[in-house]
Scaffold this motif. Structure first.
Motif, PDB file in Angstrom:
ATOM      1  N   ARG A   1       0.831  -1.202   0.000  1.00  0.00           N
ATOM      2  CA  ARG A   1       0.000   0.000   0.000  1.00  0.00           C
ATOM      3  C   ARG A   1       0.866   1.251   0.000  1.00  0.00           C
ATOM      4  O   ARG A   1       0.522   2.258  -0.613  1.00  0.00           O
TER       5      ARG A   1
ATOM      6  N   ALA B   1       0.748   3.959  -2.935  1.00  0.00           N
ATOM      7  CA  ALA B   1       0.374   5.351  -2.682  1.00  0.00           C
ATOM      8  C   ALA B   1       1.485   6.306  -3.104  1.00  0.00           C
ATOM      9  O   ALA B   1       1.238   7.422  -3.533  1.00  0.00           O
TER      10      ALA B   1
ATOM     11  N   TYR C   1       1.809   5.632  -7.214  1.00  0.00           N
ATOM     12  CA  TYR C   1       0.545   5.472  -7.957  1.00  0.00           C
ATOM     13  C   TYR C   1       0.607   4.283  -8.904  1.00  0.00           C
ATOM     14  O   TYR C   1       0.189   4.371 -10.049  1.00  0.00           O
TER      15      TYR C   1
ATOM     16  N   ASP D   1      -5.115   6.985  -0.265  1.00  0.00           N
ATOM     17  CA  ASP D   1      -4.058   6.249  -0.967  1.00  0.00           C
ATOM     18  C   ASP D   1      -4.524   5.667  -2.292  1.00  0.00           C
ATOM     19  O   ASP D   1      -3.705   5.217  -3.091  1.00  0.00           O
TER      20      ASP D   1
ATOM     21  N   ARG E   1      -0.881   8.087   5.038  1.00  0.00           N
ATOM     22  CA  ARG E   1      -0.174   7.341   4.005  1.00  0.00           C
ATOM     23  C   ARG E   1      -0.311   7.984   2.630  1.00  0.00           C
ATOM     24  O   ARG E   1      -1.407   8.328   2.198  1.00  0.00           O
ATOM     25  N   GLY E   2       0.837   8.151   1.933  1.00  0.00           N
ATOM     26  CA  GLY E   2       0.803   8.625   0.553  1.00  0.00           C
ATOM     27  C   GLY E   2       0.687  10.131   0.413  1.00  0.00           C
ATOM     28  O   GLY E   2       0.572  10.634  -0.696  1.00  0.00           O
TER      29      GLY E   2
ATOM     30  N   SER F   1      -4.550   5.498   7.322  1.00  0.00           N
ATOM     31  CA  SER F   1      -5.407   5.684   6.145  1.00  0.00           C
ATOM     32  C   SER F   1      -6.135   7.012   6.223  1.00  0.00           C
ATOM     33  O   SER F   1      -6.331   7.668   5.214  1.00  0.00           O
TER      34      SER F   1
END
Lengths: 243, 257
Positions: free
Chosen positions: A196, A200, A203, B75, B141-142, B163
């Motif tokens: 994950r 993220a 992409y 994400d 995240r991200g 998240s």
């Protein structure tokens, strides 16, 4: 050694997603997943054996509490159990000051507790089924020898029940590995968590998840192989004899 | 006959292709990650609101299109745009080069610094490699905060990735996290105004280096939807010109500084 590192660098050259850094995350994830699944399976197994014996007891007051435990943990999703144990414990007054907090603070231990209790519940029912399926003749023979209930359990019922439970238990181990993928919702950097993260950051859903799927496949293969070996050894008496 | 049929089929295909190309957006679906107070969140009645939401609705009114908000966790928000779950992202997304390779951005509609937040008794005045050593840092995240912290602090501190920003605030209150790195207004409305404990901003608000913190928030589109991005830019300029923007801004952030 030098050869390996240059070979590794050549292999990764020009690769944007799978740099040494992201592979490091996958490695960390592999270690976390393996630890989590292995430890919860071992602890779950240790808990499940006495519970399974209690569950097969004739006395209602022994078997009912165990039935209640397995019913609750088999009757609710593992994800919910994880949420309750991870986020729920925080709302117990004074938990931060208690001696349990250093353990519950880390995401690893709440996840380990949830997974252990869950697999213990399933394993209890698997073993209980195997214990119940013990052939009557074996029990009668044991009684005829004058064995006590305990001795009979130890020498006759449990060894044959374990063997009968083996294929079903192998499935439970694989289910547990796959169920561990939810650990990343409580910030654990397990294999799915690593995927994950990569997804993220770059992409790149296909690369991130296909790679991690391949790792899960390898782990599943190792588990299957191990159980096939065990079955071959322990269930040898059930195979047709070679002429 | 056969030729005629194949010709007309070809014509149909061309017509279909060109209509897909010059697609008129009467109905724009916008992806948003909720909650992220005060940019996008739900009121106690369950109504979707926030700066992004109000500004987005205003822009849609100006363009004469109907907008539909689609909720998506952060994400997966860019992949969701690519797979046509929605046509735009308006969700506090910072414009930076890494993202420009994936999506087309509108003009920036707001700039927003990031900041470190911690309990007031943490006992540090600034966030550096030395002061953060051994601590547990929370990020979503991200996000660009995730990238910044991962690249600069992952060798000295533990990083917990969440998240949603809400989960992170919950773990902050639970004392699982020592410090979090967030968009400043988000931390302001979730942590500084929290009744659970006393939180403070550690150090300055951060918006440098640009390679991480980018050029403000933009609305993201698929690369080929240039016409749609242009329509949003025109509407945005109009809203900023006639003072509606300032009105929406003060609704969530007080008077413009």
């Amino acid at each position: 050694m030098l050869d390996i590192s240059t070979w590794f660098n050549d292999l990764l050259a020009g690769n944007v997603i799978f740099t040494a850094d992201t592979l490091g995350y996958y490695w960390e994830g592999l270690v976390t997943t393996t630890q989590l699944v292995f430890l919860s399976l071992v602890a779950g197994l240790i808990i499940a054996v006495p519970l399974a014996i209690m569950r097969s007891s004739k006395h209602k007051w022994i078997s009912l509490p165990v039935y209640f435990f397995t019913y609750v943990f088999r009757g609710t999703p593992l994800l919910i159990q994880l949420y309750i144990i991870y986020y729920g414990v925080v709302f117990i007054d004074g938990i931060q000051e208690s001696f349990l907090w250093p353990v519950l603070r880390e995401a690893f231990y709440p996840a380990l507790i949830a997974f252990t209790l869950n697999t213990a519940a399933y394993t209890t029912e698997i073993f209980r089924g195997a214990i119940k399926a013990t052939a009557k003749g074996e029990i009668e023979a044991a009684r005829a020898y004058g064995m006590s209930q305990n001795l009979m359990m130890r020498r006759i019922i449990l060894p044959s029940a374990f063997r009968r439970a083996l294929p079903a238990y192998g499935n439970e181990v694989i289910f547990m590995l796959h169920a561990s993928a939810i650990a990343s919702v409580v910030t654990l950097m397990d294999l799915t968590g690593a995927a994950r993260f990569v997804y993220a950051r770059y992409y790149a859903p296909f690369e991130a998840f296909l790679f991690v799927a391949a790792i899960y496949l390898c782990l599943t293969f190792a588990i299957l192989f191990f159980f096939r070996y065990l079955e071959k050894r322990l269930l040898a008496h059930l195979r047709p004899q070679d002429a | 006959m056969k030729k005629l049929l194949s010709l007309s089929l070809l014509g149909l295909a061309v017509a279909a292709a060109s209509s897909a190309h010059a697609r008129d957006y009467d109905n724009v679906r916008i992806g948003v990650d909720v909650p992220y107070e005060p940019m996008e969140f739900r009121t106690a009645e369950g109504e979707l609101t926030g700066f992004d939401i109000d500004l987005g609705n205003e822009l849609c009114d100006r363009m004469g299109v109907t907008c539909e908000w689609v909720e998506q966790e952060w994400d997966g928000i860019v992949p969701g745009l690519m797979s046509r779950n929605y046509d735009a992202i308006m969700s506090s997304m910072t414009i930076n080069d890494e993202r420009r390779e994936q999506v087309l951005f509108s003009d920036p509609y707001i700039t927003m610094p990031s900041a470190w937040f911690a309990a007031s008794d943490l006992g540090i005045n600034e966030a550096t490699k030395e002061t953060l050593e051994g601590m547990t840092i929370g990020v979503q995240r991200g996000t660009l905060q995730d990238n910044y912290v991962t690249d600069n602090f992952s060798d000295v501190a533990n990083i917990s990735r969440y998240s949603t920003a809400d989960d992170m605030v919950l773990d902050m209150e639970a004392e699982r996290l020592d410090i979090v790195f967030l968009d400043f207004p988000i931390g302001q409305s979730t942590l500084l105004e929290s009744e659970e404990a006393e939180y403070v901003v550690i150090g300055e608000r951060i918006s440098e280096p640009k390679e991480y913190f980018g050029d403000g928030f933009g609305i993201a589109f698929r690369q080929r939807d240039e016409a749609l991005a242009e329509k949003f830019n025109e509407a945005l300029a109009e809203v900023q010109e006639d003072g509606t923007y300032d009105e929406i801004y003060s609704r969530y952030f007080g008077e413009e500084e």
